[in-house]
Design a protein around this motif. Structure first.
Motif, PDB file in Angstrom:
ATOM      1  N   ALA A   1      41.583  51.978  35.157  1.00 34.74           N
ATOM      2  CA  ALA A   1      41.352  51.393  33.835  1.00 34.74           C
ATOM      3  C   ALA A   1      42.364  50.272  33.601  1.00 34.74           C
ATOM      4  O   ALA A   1      43.543  50.423  33.915  1.00 34.74           O
ATOM      5  CB  ALA A   1      41.511  52.467  32.760  1.00 34.74           C
ATOM      6  N   ALA A   2      41.902  49.151  33.060  1.00 36.96           N
ATOM      7  CA  ALA A   2      42.804  48.039  32.744  1.00 36.96           C
ATOM      8  C   ALA A   2      43.042  48.022  31.233  1.00 36.96           C
ATOM      9  O   ALA A   2      42.164  47.630  30.466  1.00 36.96           O
ATOM     10  CB  ALA A   2      42.206  46.729  33.228  1.00 36.96           C
ATOM     11  N   LEU A   3      44.228  48.477  30.831  1.00 39.43           N
ATOM     12  CA  LEU A   3      44.589  48.548  29.408  1.00 39.43           C
ATOM     13  C   LEU A   3      45.743  47.577  29.136  1.00 39.43           C
ATOM     14  O   LEU A   3      46.702  47.914  28.455  1.00 39.43           O
ATOM     15  CB  LEU A   3      45.010  49.975  29.038  1.00 39.43           C
ATOM     16  N   ASP A   4      45.642  46.377  29.703  1.00 42.32           N
ATOM     17  CA  ASP A   4      46.811  45.493  29.750  1.00 42.32           C
ATOM     18  C   ASP A   4      46.624  44.178  29.006  1.00 42.32           C
ATOM     19  O   ASP A   4      47.307  43.197  29.313  1.00 42.32           O
ATOM     20  CB  ASP A   4      47.185  45.210  31.210  1.00 42.32           C
ATOM     21  N   GLN A   5      45.716  44.125  28.014  1.00 32.34           N
ATOM     22  CA  GLN A   5      45.623  42.895  27.224  1.00 32.34           C
ATOM     23  C   GLN A   5      47.002  42.587  26.657  1.00 32.34           C
ATOM     24  O   GLN A   5      47.666  43.464  26.106  1.00 32.34           O
ATOM     25  CB  GLN A   5      44.638  43.046  26.050  1.00 32.34           C
ATOM     26  N   SER A   6      47.438  41.318  26.798  1.00 30.43           N
ATOM     27  CA  SER A   6      48.771  40.937  26.333  1.00 30.43           C
ATOM     28  C   SER A   6      48.648  40.094  25.071  1.00 30.43           C
ATOM     29  O   SER A   6      47.576  40.014  24.479  1.00 30.43           O
ATOM     30  CB  SER A   6      49.502  40.179  27.440  1.00 30.43           C
ATOM     31  N   GLY A   7      49.731  39.466  24.666  1.00 33.68           N
ATOM     32  CA  GLY A   7      49.775  38.742  23.389  1.00 33.68           C
ATOM     33  C   GLY A   7      48.576  37.856  23.110  1.00 33.68           C
ATOM     34  O   GLY A   7      47.939  37.945  22.065  1.00 33.68           O
ATOM     35  N   GLY A   8      48.222  37.002  24.089  1.00 30.83           N
ATOM     36  CA  GLY A   8      47.153  36.029  23.871  1.00 30.83           C
ATOM     37  C   GLY A   8      45.786  36.654  23.685  1.00 30.83           C
ATOM     38  O   GLY A   8      44.954  36.155  22.913  1.00 30.83           O
ATOM     39  N   SER A   9      45.521  37.752  24.388  1.00 36.85           N
ATOM     40  CA  SER A   9      44.173  38.343  24.344  1.00 36.85           C
ATOM     41  C   SER A   9      44.079  39.535  23.388  1.00 36.85           C
ATOM     42  O   SER A   9      43.003  40.105  23.206  1.00 36.85           O
ATOM     43  CB  SER A   9      43.750  38.780  25.757  1.00 36.85           C
TER      44      SER A   9
END
Length: 296
Positions: free
Chosen positions: A20-28
């Motif tokens: 699972a990719a749970l890594d949205q950072s500031g911009g997204s």
């Protein structure tokens, strides 16, 4: 190698599931929150915004269906790694459930040159890797983007990715190398082929333990089979790249040996307003669907 590290390695190498990719950072993050049903007027600064996204991620990782039976790993944003969920540090909670924790370590993208977007300089990478190791993280992920089939640009992307992977591996962490091909590119197939060539060359001269690759699903199904089979590759995972979940799963199933590492396609049906019962049922359905495509 510690017993824990060996067990994590085995789960990632042999586990029947997806990451699972749970890594949205500031911009997204604002876009991710909007998709979750939280509009921009619900927060007035970054701290409030990150608190809301942390609540969403906590709800995901503490859901009964989020465990190592189908989700073998999860990629975290730095603030998520540093936070708690269910009263425990997130990496520890994940591993208790059989889910191997990874950390997104790149600092975003440069402007496009030669048809690609390299990663921004990352002078703090070694310090971040040390913190990740201390928190029980197994590996890292870093993303750059290929927009055009430009040989100079694709070579630069792969060189940068493998140079950073070498720094990461020196800390005993597993690097996930992610040179994403833009699936909307008019030169997508050509970019896939150039990338395959450059990655193969880099792998053939790679010294050290195997690495992981996170790639866009290729325009031609099965194109990356030689990477799946390469002795220097532990696992090849695929991003959804803008495909909605049904299409992403269909494309993934055409590429045996590649497993999902989806973000948007995993979370697209989840809403803040759902009851826990609705939320867990929706997440469970998405996990089941992506798992089936990953082990097809």
């Amino acid at each position: 190698m510690t017993t824990v590290h060996a067990a994590m390695l085995d789960q990632i190498k042999s586990g029947q599931g997806f990451i699972a990719a749970l890594d949205q950072s500031g911009g997204s993050t604002p876009k991710a929150l909007k998709g979750y049903g939280i509009e921009a007027d619900a927060f007035s600064n970054d701290e409030e915004m990150f608190a809301l996204i942390h609540d969403m991620r906590s709800r995901i990782v503490t859901a009964p269906c989020f465990n190592g039976d189908k989700v073998i790993g999860a990629i975290l944003f730095e603030r998520t790694m540093d936070g708690d969920a269910g009263g425990k540090p997130v990496p520890a909670l994940l591993w208790e459930r059989g889910v191997v924790p990874f950390l997104k370590v790149d600092k975003g993208l440069e402007d496009e040159i030669d048809g690609v977007q390299l990663m921004k300089a990352n002078p703090g990478l070694d310090d971040l890797c040390e913190r990740a190791v201390a928190k029980g993280v197994f590996g890292t992920k870093m993303r750059s983007v290929v927009n055009l089939a430009n040989p100079v640009g694709v070579n630069a992307i792969v060189e940068q990715q493998f140079a950073e992977a070498k720094r990461i591996a020196a800390h005993g962490l597993m690097p996930i190398i992610e040179p994403e091909v833009n699936i909307k590119s008019a030169e997508r197939d050509g970019a896939d082929r150039l990338l395959l060539q450059e990655i193969t060359t880099a792998l053939d001269s790679w010294e050290g333990a195997p690495v992981m690759l996170k790639l866009s699903l290729p325009a031609e199904a099965g194109l990356f089979q030689s990477l799946v089979d390469h002795p220097k590759v532990l696992r090849v995972v695929a991003l959804s790249g803008g495909f909605a979940r049904p299409e992403a799963c269909t494309e993934l199933a055409k590429n045996p040996g590649i497993i999902a590492s989806f973000s948007r396609a995993l979370l697209e049906d989840l809403r803040h307003q759902m009851s826990d019962e609705e939320f867990n049922a929706s997440l469970g359905g998405a996990i089941k669907e992506i798992h089936a495509a990953s082990v097809a």
